[in-house]
Design a protein around this motif. Structure first.
Motif, short mmCIF file in Angstrom:
data_model
loop_
_atom_site.label_atom_id
_atom_site.label_comp_id
_atom_site.label_asym_id
_atom_site.label_seq_id
_atom_site.Cartn_x
_atom_site.Cartn_y
_atom_site.Cartn_z
N PHE A 198 0.83 -1.21 0.00
CA PHE A 198 0.00 0.00 0.00
C PHE A 198 0.86 1.26 0.00
CE2 PHE A 198 -2.51 -3.18 2.36
CZ PHE A 198 -3.68 -3.18 1.61
N HIS A 199 0.44 2.24 -0.80
CA HIS A 199 0.96 3.60 -0.72
C HIS A 199 -0.26 4.50 -0.90
CE1 HIS A 199 4.25 6.68 -2.04
NE2 HIS A 199 3.43 7.15 -1.12
N LEU A 200 -0.89 4.83 0.22
CA LEU A 200 -2.19 5.50 0.20
C LEU A 200 -2.08 6.92 0.73
CD1 LEU A 200 -4.24 2.49 1.60
CD2 LEU A 200 -4.00 3.18 -0.79
N ASP A 201 -2.63 7.87 -0.04
CA ASP A 201 -2.61 9.27 0.37
C ASP A 201 -3.97 9.89 0.10
OD1 ASP A 201 -2.62 9.60 -2.41
OD2 ASP A 201 -0.44 9.92 -2.50
N SER A 202 -4.02 11.21 -0.06
CA SER A 202 -5.30 11.90 -0.21
C SER A 202 -6.06 11.51 -1.47
CB SER A 202 -5.08 13.42 -0.19
OG SER A 202 -4.22 13.81 -1.25
N ARG A 203 -5.39 10.84 -2.40
CA ARG A 203 -6.07 10.40 -3.62
C ARG A 203 -6.94 9.17 -3.41
NH1 ARG A 203 -1.25 8.89 -7.05
NH2 ARG A 203 -0.58 8.22 -4.98
N HIS A 204 -6.74 8.49 -2.27
CA HIS A 204 -7.47 7.24 -1.99
C HIS A 204 -8.08 7.31 -0.59
CE1 HIS A 204 -3.88 6.41 -4.53
NE2 HIS A 204 -4.76 5.78 -5.29
N PRO A 205 -8.98 8.28 -0.34
CA PRO A 205 -9.42 8.52 1.05
C PRO A 205 -10.15 7.35 1.70
CG PRO A 205 -10.76 9.77 -0.53
CD PRO A 205 -9.60 9.22 -1.29
N GLU A 206 -11.01 6.67 0.98
CA GLU A 206 -11.78 5.58 1.60
C GLU A 206 -10.91 4.36 1.84
OE1 GLU A 206 -14.71 5.85 2.99
OE2 GLU A 206 -14.49 7.95 2.41
N GLU A 207 -10.09 4.01 0.86
CA GLU A 207 -9.19 2.87 1.05
C GLU A 207 -8.20 3.15 2.17
OE1 GLU A 207 -6.16 -0.09 -1.42
OE2 GLU A 207 -6.86 1.76 -2.37
N LYS A 208 -7.74 4.40 2.24
CA LYS A 208 -6.79 4.77 3.29
C LYS A 208 -7.43 4.62 4.67
CE LYS A 208 -5.70 9.08 3.97
NZ LYS A 208 -5.12 10.43 3.84
N ARG A 209 -8.66 5.07 4.83
CA ARG A 209 -9.36 4.92 6.11
C ARG A 209 -9.49 3.45 6.48
NH1 ARG A 209 -12.14 8.94 8.53
NH2 ARG A 209 -13.57 7.41 9.44
#
Length: 271
Positions: free
Chosen positions: A203-214
């Motif tokens: 995973f490399h999750l930032d503001s572009r993937h808000p739901e997956e990141k949560r």
């Protein structure tokens, strides 16, 4: 836990048994989108636990017949319950209680699957060597393992990283290896496998993937919390440290520009 069982950082509480199934679903695509058992009929799964990965394997490859090897009887009992609820009986999946370092199976298999298991095992090459005689010539072997040093968040939260360090140090203390993923190539070669291929996933999750990141922040908080009973029992953390870690993970989850980063390692090889 009976005295003969090796220590297991996550424990065997019912809550943890359910978390394993939830975890498997959260991280399903990054793992299984790179696994192909389309040409496999008989599959050997090492460290089948509560059947969390077994469930996904049977959904993605419904033609499979799976033999799951598991050391802990409580996990097998839960796995059988889970498979029964999903409508699978012994014609599709069976579980055997054995030490994966010293297998005694009754047939050979077309392929083998190991996921999040070798991190908990001392001398993991013994597992790979033990299963090799029960694989047909040119059988495919698929492994997915941790590389816990790669975990990083932005911003860095001391409460999280201190807890993560203690968590991983304890896993080493009880005979595991939280970095075993980076050793998969060498371990497979030492055990005599061929055509070894490695890839890094995660995973490399930032503001572009808000739901997956949560979702992943929640998943990771629960993963870290699963080690808390053992860490508390050993006196390695306090309740205050646990709560501070959990609160810090919630803060990161809710921060729009927070970043979650983690890599695991997958290997494919042939017997």
């Amino acid at each position: 836990m009976n005295s003969s069982s090796p220590k297991y950082i996550h424990g065997y509480l019912e809550q943890e048994q359910e978390r394993l199934r939830e975890q498997a679903l959260v991280i399903e695509r990054p793992i299984y989108d790179y696994i192909d058992f389309a040409e496999v009929n008989e599959l050997l799964e090492i460290g089948s636990g509560v059947g969390a990965q077994t469930e996904i394997l049977l959904r993605r490859f419904p033609h499979l017949h799976i033999t799951g090897v598991e050391y802990e009887s409580r996990q097998i009992k839960k796995a059988m319950e889970n498979m029964s609820k999903l409508g699978f009986d012994e014609r599709k999946v069976r579980f055997v209680q054995q030490d994966a370092k010293n297998l005694h199976l009754d047939k050979q298999y077309d392929a083998a699957f190991i996921c999040w298991v070798l991190e908990h095992v001392s001398e993991p090459v013994k597992v790979l060597s033990s299963m090799k005689p029960y694989l047909k010539h040119n059988a495919k072997v698929s492994l997915t393992e941790v590389f816990n040093t790669s975990f990083y968040t932005y911003p860095v939260k001391k409460e999280v990283m201190d807890y993560w360090r203690i968590y991983n140090e304890y896993q080493v203390q009880i005979g595991g290896d939280p970095q075993v993923g980076v050793r998969l190539g060498d371990l497979l070669e030492e055990a005599g496998y061929r055509n070894i291929d490695l890839r890094s996933g995660g995973f490399h999750l930032d503001s572009r993937h808000p739901e997956e990141k949560r979702t992943v922040f929640n998943y990771w908080k629960n993963l870290m919390s699963s080690g808390a009973p053992s860490l508390l029992e050993e006196g390695l953390i306090t309740e205050k440290q646990l709560i501070e870690m959990q609160h810090a993970m919630d803060e990161l989850r809710d921060l729009p520009h927070a970043v979650f980063y983690y890599r695991f390692i997958q290997a494919t090889a042939y017997a």
